[in-house]
Design a protein around this motif. Structure first.
Motif, PDB file in Angstrom:
ATOM      1  N   LEU A  73       9.240  -3.794  -9.060  1.00 50.73           N
ATOM      2  CA  LEU A  73       8.009  -3.256  -9.624  1.00 50.73           C
ATOM      3  C   LEU A  73       7.292  -2.437  -8.558  1.00 50.73           C
ATOM      4  O   LEU A  73       7.052  -2.922  -7.449  1.00 50.73           O
ATOM      5  N   VAL A  74       6.963  -1.192  -8.903  1.00 51.35           N
ATOM      6  CA  VAL A  74       6.348  -0.245  -7.974  1.00 51.35           C
ATOM      7  C   VAL A  74       5.131   0.393  -8.626  1.00 51.35           C
ATOM      8  O   VAL A  74       5.152   0.694  -9.823  1.00 51.35           O
ATOM      9  N   THR A  75       4.073   0.610  -7.839  1.00 54.59           N
ATOM     10  CA  THR A  75       2.928   1.400  -8.280  1.00 54.59           C
ATOM     11  C   THR A  75       2.785   2.620  -7.382  1.00 54.59           C
ATOM     12  O   THR A  75       2.884   2.513  -6.152  1.00 54.59           O
ATOM     13  N   ALA A  76       2.559   3.779  -7.998  1.00 48.83           N
ATOM     14  CA  ALA A  76       2.230   5.007  -7.275  1.00 48.83           C
ATOM     15  C   ALA A  76       0.924   5.547  -7.835  1.00 48.83           C
ATOM     16  O   ALA A  76       0.720   5.555  -9.056  1.00 48.83           O
ATOM     17  N   ALA A  77       0.029   5.968  -6.952  1.00 44.70           N
ATOM     18  CA  ALA A  77      -1.251   6.563  -7.362  1.00 44.70           C
ATOM     19  C   ALA A  77      -1.478   7.836  -6.559  1.00 44.70           C
ATOM     20  O   ALA A  77      -1.300   7.841  -5.341  1.00 44.70           O
ATOM     21  N   ILE A  78      -1.867   8.900  -7.256  1.00 48.29           N
ATOM     22  CA  ILE A  78      -1.997  10.231  -6.650  1.00 48.29           C
ATOM     23  C   ILE A  78      -3.378  10.801  -6.927  1.00 48.29           C
ATOM     24  O   ILE A  78      -3.915  10.665  -8.025  1.00 48.29           O
ATOM     25  N   ASP A  79      -3.930  11.454  -5.898  1.00 46.09           N
ATOM     26  CA  ASP A  79      -5.149  12.256  -6.026  1.00 46.09           C
ATOM     27  C   ASP A  79      -4.832  13.626  -5.454  1.00 46.09           C
ATOM     28  O   ASP A  79      -4.520  13.753  -4.262  1.00 46.09           O
ATOM     29  N   LEU A  96      -2.126  16.299  -0.863  1.00 44.00           N
ATOM     30  CA  LEU A  96      -2.509  15.265  -1.813  1.00 44.00           C
ATOM     31  C   LEU A  96      -2.522  13.899  -1.146  1.00 44.00           C
ATOM     32  O   LEU A  96      -1.886  13.682  -0.122  1.00 44.00           O
ATOM     33  N   THR A  97      -3.263  12.999  -1.749  1.00 42.33           N
ATOM     34  CA  THR A  97      -3.281  11.601  -1.325  1.00 42.33           C
ATOM     35  C   THR A  97      -2.326  10.830  -2.224  1.00 42.33           C
ATOM     36  O   THR A  97      -2.390  10.940  -3.445  1.00 42.33           O
ATOM     37  N   LEU A  98      -1.442  10.059  -1.588  1.00 40.95           N
ATOM     38  CA  LEU A  98      -0.455   9.276  -2.329  1.00 40.95           C
ATOM     39  C   LEU A  98      -0.435   7.857  -1.786  1.00 40.95           C
ATOM     40  O   LEU A  98      -0.319   7.651  -0.573  1.00 40.95           O
ATOM     41  N   HIS A  99      -0.586   6.889  -2.672  1.00 39.94           N
ATOM     42  CA  HIS A  99      -0.444   5.477  -2.329  1.00 39.94           C
ATOM     43  C   HIS A  99       0.787   4.945  -3.055  1.00 39.94           C
ATOM     44  O   HIS A  99       0.892   5.104  -4.283  1.00 39.94           O
ATOM     45  N   VAL A 100       1.695   4.326  -2.318  1.00 43.54           N
ATOM     46  CA  VAL A 100       2.896   3.718  -2.892  1.00 43.54           C
ATOM     47  C   VAL A 100       2.900   2.245  -2.529  1.00 43.54           C
ATOM     48  O   VAL A 100       2.805   1.887  -1.352  1.00 43.54           O
ATOM     49  N   THR A 101       3.008   1.388  -3.539  1.00 39.97           N
ATOM     50  CA  THR A 101       3.051  -0.053  -3.317  1.00 39.97           C
ATOM     51  C   THR A 101       4.282  -0.636  -4.002  1.00 39.97           C
ATOM     52  O   THR A 101       4.463  -0.461  -5.213  1.00 39.97           O
ATOM     53  N   LEU A 102       5.110  -1.303  -3.219  1.00 39.21           N
ATOM     54  CA  LEU A 102       6.213  -2.085  -3.765  1.00 39.21           C
ATOM     55  C   LEU A 102       5.703  -3.507  -3.958  1.00 39.21           C
ATOM     56  O   LEU A 102       5.407  -4.200  -2.988  1.00 39.21           O
ATOM     57  N   HIS A 103       5.559  -3.927  -5.201  1.00 41.96           N
ATOM     58  CA  HIS A 103       5.062  -5.276  -5.483  1.00 41.96           C
ATOM     59  C   HIS A 103       6.133  -6.312  -5.194  1.00 41.96           C
ATOM     60  O   HIS A 103       5.865  -7.339  -4.572  1.00 41.96           O
ATOM     61  N   TYR A 104       7.364  -6.025  -5.645  1.00 45.16           N
ATOM     62  CA  TYR A 104       8.495  -6.887  -5.340  1.00 45.16           C
ATOM     63  C   TYR A 104       9.769  -6.175  -5.750  1.00 45.16           C
ATOM     64  O   TYR A 104       9.738  -5.201  -6.508  1.00 45.16           O
ATOM     65  N   GLY A 105      10.883  -6.652  -5.219  1.00 42.20           N
ATOM     66  CA  GLY A 105      12.186  -6.087  -5.526  1.00 42.20           C
ATOM     67  C   GLY A 105      13.203  -6.538  -4.487  1.00 42.20           C
ATOM     68  O   GLY A 105      12.835  -6.884  -3.367  1.00 42.20           O
ATOM     69  N   ARG A 106      14.468  -6.529  -4.865  1.00 40.76           N
ATOM     70  CA  ARG A 106      15.530  -6.938  -3.948  1.00 40.76           C
ATOM     71  C   ARG A 106      16.560  -5.839  -3.730  1.00 40.76           C
ATOM     72  O   ARG A 106      17.009  -5.625  -2.619  1.00 40.76           O
ATOM     73  N   ASN A 107      16.952  -5.176  -4.799  1.00 39.00           N
ATOM     74  CA  ASN A 107      18.021  -4.190  -4.740  1.00 39.00           C
ATOM     75  C   ASN A 107      17.468  -2.878  -4.190  1.00 39.00           C
ATOM     76  O   ASN A 107      16.553  -2.286  -4.768  1.00 39.00           O
ATOM     77  N   THR A 108      18.030  -2.416  -3.074  1.00 37.54           N
ATOM     78  CA  THR A 108      17.496  -1.227  -2.400  1.00 37.54           C
ATOM     79  C   THR A 108      17.567   0.010  -3.285  1.00 37.54           C
ATOM     80  O   THR A 108      16.628   0.815  -3.326  1.00 37.54           O
ATOM     81  N   HIS A 153      17.440   0.127  -6.547  1.00 38.83           N
ATOM     82  CA  HIS A 153      16.386   0.006  -7.550  1.00 38.83           C
ATOM     83  C   HIS A 153      15.010   0.287  -6.947  1.00 38.83           C
ATOM     84  O   HIS A 153      14.176   0.945  -7.583  1.00 38.83           O
ATOM     85  N   ILE A 154      14.760  -0.197  -5.738  1.00 39.50           N
ATOM     86  CA  ILE A 154      13.462   0.005  -5.094  1.00 39.50           C
ATOM     87  C   ILE A 154      13.192   1.485  -4.868  1.00 39.50           C
ATOM     88  O   ILE A 154      12.136   2.009  -5.238  1.00 39.50           O
ATOM     89  N   VAL A 155      14.143   2.181  -4.265  1.00 37.79           N
ATOM     90  CA  VAL A 155      13.944   3.602  -3.966  1.00 37.79           C
ATOM     91  C   VAL A 155      13.831   4.401  -5.262  1.00 37.79           C
ATOM     92  O   VAL A 155      12.956   5.273  -5.404  1.00 37.79           O
ATOM     93  N   GLU A 156      14.674   4.096  -6.228  1.00 42.71           N
ATOM     94  CA  GLU A 156      14.623   4.827  -7.498  1.00 42.71           C
ATOM     95  C   GLU A 156      13.309   4.586  -8.229  1.00 42.71           C
ATOM     96  O   GLU A 156      12.713   5.519  -8.788  1.00 42.71           O
ATOM     97  N   ALA A 157      12.833   3.350  -8.209  1.00 35.12           N
ATOM     98  CA  ALA A 157      11.548   3.048  -8.856  1.00 35.12           C
ATOM     99  C   ALA A 157      10.409   3.795  -8.172  1.00 35.12           C
ATOM    100  O   ALA A 157       9.478   4.266  -8.840  1.00 35.12           O
ATOM    101  N   ILE A 158      10.468   3.927  -6.855  1.00 37.22           N
ATOM    102  CA  ILE A 158       9.441   4.683  -6.131  1.00 37.22           C
ATOM    103  C   ILE A 158       9.435   6.139  -6.579  1.00 37.22           C
ATOM    104  O   ILE A 158       8.384   6.714  -6.892  1.00 37.22           O
ATOM    105  N   PHE A 159      10.613   6.768  -6.632  1.00 36.80           N
ATOM    106  CA  PHE A 159      10.678   8.171  -7.028  1.00 36.80           C
ATOM    107  C   PHE A 159      10.214   8.358  -8.480  1.00 36.80           C
ATOM    108  O   PHE A 159       9.489   9.298  -8.788  1.00 36.80           O
TER     109      PHE A 159
END
Length: 195
Positions: A103-109, A148-160, A162-168
Motif C-alpha cells: 500500500l502506497v500513498t503519493a501526494a503532489i502539489d 513540484l512537491t511530492l510526498h511518497v509514503t510506503l505504508h507496508y509491502g514485501r515484494n520489491t 510490487h512496491i516500486v510499481e505501486a509507487i509509480f
C-alpha cells in the motif's frame, strides 16, 4: 490550447528525446534500454492518461543510474512546459494505491517549489537491470525539474517489484489529478497569483 511538450537533452552520459501530452489517452512508446524502467514509464502514461514517448540512449555499460535520473529531469521539464502558467488546474493530487500486499500513498502539489519527501524503505534489489534505489532517484529528479512537491509514503509491502510499481502508479494517479483542469476555477490556483 495544447498542453504538450517536447524535450531534447544530450550530455556525455545520455541522449534523450521525450514528448508529453497531458490530455492524452495513455498512449506510451518508451525505449530506454532498461526493461523494468520502461515498464514503470508505461505505468506513468497509462495511469496518468498521458501520451508519452521516450527515446533514451544512455551509458548502460556503467549502470542505469544516469538513464533513469536524466529521464526524470526531462519528464519534469516537459511537465513545466506543458502546464504553462498553470491557469485553471486543480494543482493538488493524491492517491493511495494498493498492489497485492503493498500500500502506497503519493501526494503532489504543483507549487513551483521542488521538494521530495520519500518515506519509502524500498528493499535493495535489482529488478532486471534496474536497482530499486533508482525509483527514488527518478522521482527526486522529476520533482526537482518539474518544480513540484511530492510526498511518497510506503505504508507496508514485501515484494520489491510490487512496491516500486505501486509507487509509480500512485504518483501517476496523483499527477493526473493535479494537472486536471477544474471547470469551476479561473486563473492561477494560488493566493499569490503565480505558481
Amino acid at each position: 490550447m495544447s498542453r504538450s511538450a517536447q524535450i531534447s537533452r544530450k550530455t556525455a552520459e545520455t541522449d534523450i528525446a521525450l514528448s508529453l501530452n497531458l490530455d492524452g489517452a495513455g498512449k506510451v512508446e518508451v525505449s530506454t534500454g532498461v526493461g523494468f524502467f520502461d515498464h514503470m514509464l508505461t505505468h506513468i502514461g497509462k495511469h496518468g492518461l498521458f501520451d508519452l514517448t521516450v527515446q533514451c540512449r544512455g551509458d548502460l555499460h556503467i549502470d542505469a543510474h544516469h538513464t533513469v535520473e536524466d529521464v526524470g529531469i526531462c519528464f519534469g521539464k516537459a511537465l513545466v512546459q506543458a502546464l504553462g502558467d498553470k491557469s485553471g488546474i486543480r494543482r493538488f493530487g493524491d492517491c493511495t494505491l494498493p498492489m497485492d500486499e503493498t500500500l502506497v500513498t503519493a501526494a503532489i502539489d504543483l507549487s513551483g517549489r521542488p521538494f521530495l519527501v520519500w518515506r519509502a524503505d524500498v528493499p535493495l534489489e535489482t529488478l532486471g537491470t534496474f536497482s530499486s534505489q533508482l525509483a527514488e532517484e527518478f522521482w527526486r529528479a522529476m520533482s526537482s525539474a518539474g518544480l513540484l512537491t511530492l510526498h511518497v509514503t510506503l505504508h507496508y509491502g514485501r515484494n520489491t517489484h510490487h512496491i516500486v510499481e505501486a509507487i509509480f502508479k500512485a504518483c501517476a494517479r496523483a499527477l493526473r489529478a493535479a494537472v486536471e483542469t477544474d471547470p469551476r476555477a479561473a486563473g492561477i490556483p494560488s493566493t499569490k497569483g503565480v505558481l
